[in-house]
Scaffold this active site. Sequence first.
Site: not given
Length: 155
Positions: A79, A81, A107, A110
């Site tokens: 991801h 992040e 999510c 993260c």
Amino acid sequence: MGTRPSYDEYFMEMAHVVSKRSTCIRRKVGAILVKDKHILSTGYNGAPKGLKHCSEEGCIRKKKNIPSGERHELCRGLHAEQNAIIQAAVFGVSIKESTLYCTNTPCVVCVKMLINAGVIKINYSGDYPDDLAKRMLNESNIKIKNLNKIKPSCY
């Protein structure tokens, strides 16, 4: 000459520009970690360095018809992040007490990383369907702000 953007507008627009580097087939996400009005690191979602991108390999999650926000482990990509956190670590940059600007809410995976990394604020412009992430953010000391009214001028 246009109006000078606020810092929130400035950094959110940058997050949208960063998302353009994404190689994800389903959702392009960009993230920027900022402290004292300076960018510490950036990240976008995609496969690890040196591995084939989802645009080349295809999307496992799409093939298996997995809804967004579920079964994160069935994805080749990291991801945005996560990549921003990793980039900061690789270059020895502390992200403690920083602010995340992201094109989507994080999510749960993260969120847990951001909490432990010491991020104190998350600004986002799009929603991601993850109820556990939202519950954990509510339990944490991280401030979260929806900036979806900020429309990037880069599109």
